[in-house]
Design an enzyme around this catalytic site. Structure first.
Site, PDB file in Angstrom:
ATOM      1  N   ASN A  12       0.805  -1.230   0.000  1.00  0.00           N
ATOM      2  CA  ASN A  12       0.000   0.000   0.000  1.00  0.00           C
ATOM      3  C   ASN A  12       0.834   1.274   0.000  1.00  0.00           C
ATOM      4  OD1 ASN A  12      -2.623  -1.290   0.069  1.00  0.00           O
ATOM      5  ND2 ASN A  12      -2.090  -1.929   2.129  1.00  0.00           N
ATOM      6  N   ARG A  19      -3.979   9.297   0.872  1.00  0.00           N
ATOM      7  CA  ARG A  19      -4.989   9.208   1.940  1.00  0.00           C
ATOM      8  C   ARG A  19      -4.313   9.312   3.314  1.00  0.00           C
ATOM      9  NH1 ARG A  19      -4.869   4.290   4.577  1.00  0.00           N
ATOM     10  NH2 ARG A  19      -3.937   2.618   3.381  1.00  0.00           N
ATOM     11  N   TYR A  24       0.331  10.097   7.470  1.00  0.00           N
ATOM     12  CA  TYR A  24       1.437   9.782   6.571  1.00  0.00           C
ATOM     13  C   TYR A  24       1.942  10.967   5.745  1.00  0.00           C
ATOM     14  CZ  TYR A  24      -0.028   4.997   7.625  1.00  0.00           C
ATOM     15  OH  TYR A  24      -0.360   3.839   8.266  1.00  0.00           O
ATOM     16  N   ASN A  73      10.752  -0.761   5.018  1.00  0.00           N
ATOM     17  CA  ASN A  73       9.455  -0.400   5.578  1.00  0.00           C
ATOM     18  C   ASN A  73       8.482  -1.494   5.125  1.00  0.00           C
ATOM     19  OD1 ASN A  73       7.005   0.502   6.403  1.00  0.00           O
ATOM     20  ND2 ASN A  73       7.238   2.588   5.629  1.00  0.00           N
ATOM     21  N   ALA A  76       2.358  -3.384   6.570  1.00  0.00           N
ATOM     22  CA  ALA A  76       1.573  -4.338   7.370  1.00  0.00           C
ATOM     23  C   ALA A  76       2.300  -5.669   7.587  1.00  0.00           C
ATOM     24  CB  ALA A  76       0.223  -4.582   6.693  1.00  0.00           C
ATOM     25  N   ASP A  86      12.483 -14.144   8.843  1.00  0.00           N
ATOM     26  CA  ASP A  86      13.504 -15.174   8.621  1.00  0.00           C
ATOM     27  C   ASP A  86      14.490 -14.757   7.533  1.00  0.00           C
ATOM     28  OD1 ASP A  86      12.511 -16.825  10.586  1.00  0.00           O
ATOM     29  OD2 ASP A  86      11.379 -18.108   9.202  1.00  0.00           O
ATOM     30  N   HIS A  99       9.537   3.237   9.779  1.00  0.00           N
ATOM     31  CA  HIS A  99       8.110   3.505   9.655  1.00  0.00           C
ATOM     32  C   HIS A  99       7.892   5.012   9.629  1.00  0.00           C
ATOM     33  CE1 HIS A  99       7.178  -0.687  10.237  1.00  0.00           C
ATOM     34  NE2 HIS A  99       8.047  -0.689  11.228  1.00  0.00           N
ATOM     35  N   ARG A 106      -0.016   3.578  18.139  1.00  0.00           N
ATOM     36  CA  ARG A 106      -1.166   3.398  17.271  1.00  0.00           C
ATOM     37  C   ARG A 106      -2.080   2.267  17.705  1.00  0.00           C
ATOM     38  NH1 ARG A 106       0.116   3.677  11.159  1.00  0.00           N
ATOM     39  NH2 ARG A 106      -2.139   3.750  11.214  1.00  0.00           N
TER      40      ARG A 106
HETATM   41  O1  CA2 Z   1       4.153   4.167   9.237  1.00  0.00           O
HETATM   42  C1  CA2 Z   1       4.516   3.343   8.400  1.00  0.00           C
HETATM   43  O2  CA2 Z   1       5.408   3.543   7.587  1.00  0.00           O
HETATM   44  C2  CA2 Z   1       3.785   1.977   8.319  1.00  0.00           C
HETATM   45  O3  CA2 Z   1       4.734   0.969   8.010  1.00  0.00           O
HETATM   46  C3  CA2 Z   1       2.732   2.083   7.259  1.00  0.00           C
HETATM   47  C4  CA2 Z   1       1.808   0.874   7.169  1.00  0.00           C
HETATM   48  C5  CA2 Z   1       1.253   0.513   8.542  1.00  0.00           C
HETATM   49  O4  CA2 Z   1       0.554  -0.726   8.449  1.00  0.00           O
HETATM   50  C6  CA2 Z   1       2.364   0.387   9.550  1.00  0.00           C
HETATM   51  O5  CA2 Z   1       1.800   0.124  10.805  1.00  0.00           O
HETATM   52  C7  CA2 Z   1       3.168   1.652   9.659  1.00  0.00           C
HETATM   53  C8  CA2 Z   1       0.611   1.131   6.232  1.00  0.00           C
HETATM   54  C9  CA2 Z   1       1.001   1.584   4.863  1.00  0.00           C
HETATM   55  C10 CA2 Z   1      -0.204   2.150   4.164  1.00  0.00           C
HETATM   56  O6  CA2 Z   1       0.206   2.876   3.050  1.00  0.00           O
HETATM   57  C11 CA2 Z   1      -0.394   4.092   2.826  1.00  0.00           C
HETATM   58  C12 CA2 Z   1      -1.184   4.211   1.728  1.00  0.00           C
HETATM   59  C13 CA2 Z   1      -1.777   5.426   1.427  1.00  0.00           C
HETATM   60  C14 CA2 Z   1      -1.571   6.502   2.223  1.00  0.00           C
HETATM   61  C15 CA2 Z   1      -0.779   6.370   3.321  1.00  0.00           C
HETATM   62  C16 CA2 Z   1      -0.178   5.158   3.620  1.00  0.00           C
END
Ligand code: CA2
Length: 145
Positions: A12, A19, A24, A73, A76, A86, A99, A106
């Protein structure tokens, strides 16, 4: 020839900047790559993103054979993937877990990273600025500063 530093991004993160800007920010992943390349100077960088766990593992294997340092990074996958944990254990050089958000404030779902226990260092909560900071820190760790 100097080996590259790998920067691997998980699921993602290709949607970064579109979003949840309150968590972020509004910077896109291609813009993050530019920040990393500026921080790397003339150091080589492999900057990648995938939504696939198997691809992420394959890239760690590639980094084991060809990389000097690894910045991950895993998004999820951080909390779910024993396969990534591993694979990271086999990496012989420094690993920085990164991150954008502070995963420790969180809530319970985000608390237990499987990656932190195998990482050299962890950066969380500095927004996308964490990326160039990680690249500069990695240059120190691999002796390219
Ligand atoms: O804070 C981070 O970099 C995370 O690795 C982002 C992950 C989340 O599951 C981690 O707990 C923390 C989520 C990435 C989602 O990607 C995005 C997509 C669109 C807008 C913002 C983030």
């Amino acid at each position: 020839m100097a080996k590259p530093v790998y920067v691997l991004n998980g699921p993602n993160l290709n949607r970064l900047g579109t979003r949840e800007p309150q968590i972020y920010g509004r910077t896109t992943l291609p813009e993050v790559e530019l920040l990393c390349r500026a921080a790397a100077g003339d150091g080589k960088l492999e900057f990648r993103q995938t939504n696939s766990e198997s691809q992420f593992v394959d890239w760690i294997h590639e980094a084991i054979d060809h990389g000097s340092g690894l910045i991950v990074n895993p998004a999820a996958f951080t909390f779910t993937s024993m396969a990534i944990m591993d694979a990271l254990k086999m990496f012989p050089g420094p690993i920085i877990e990164l991150h954008i958000s502070n995963i420790h404030r969180r809530g319970p779902l985000y608390e237990k990273s499987l990656v932190s226990g195998v990482a050299t260092a962890v950066i969380a909560g500095l927004g996308v600025n964490g990326y160039p900071i990680a690249v500069r820190a990695m240059r120190d760790l691999v002796g390219q500063a």
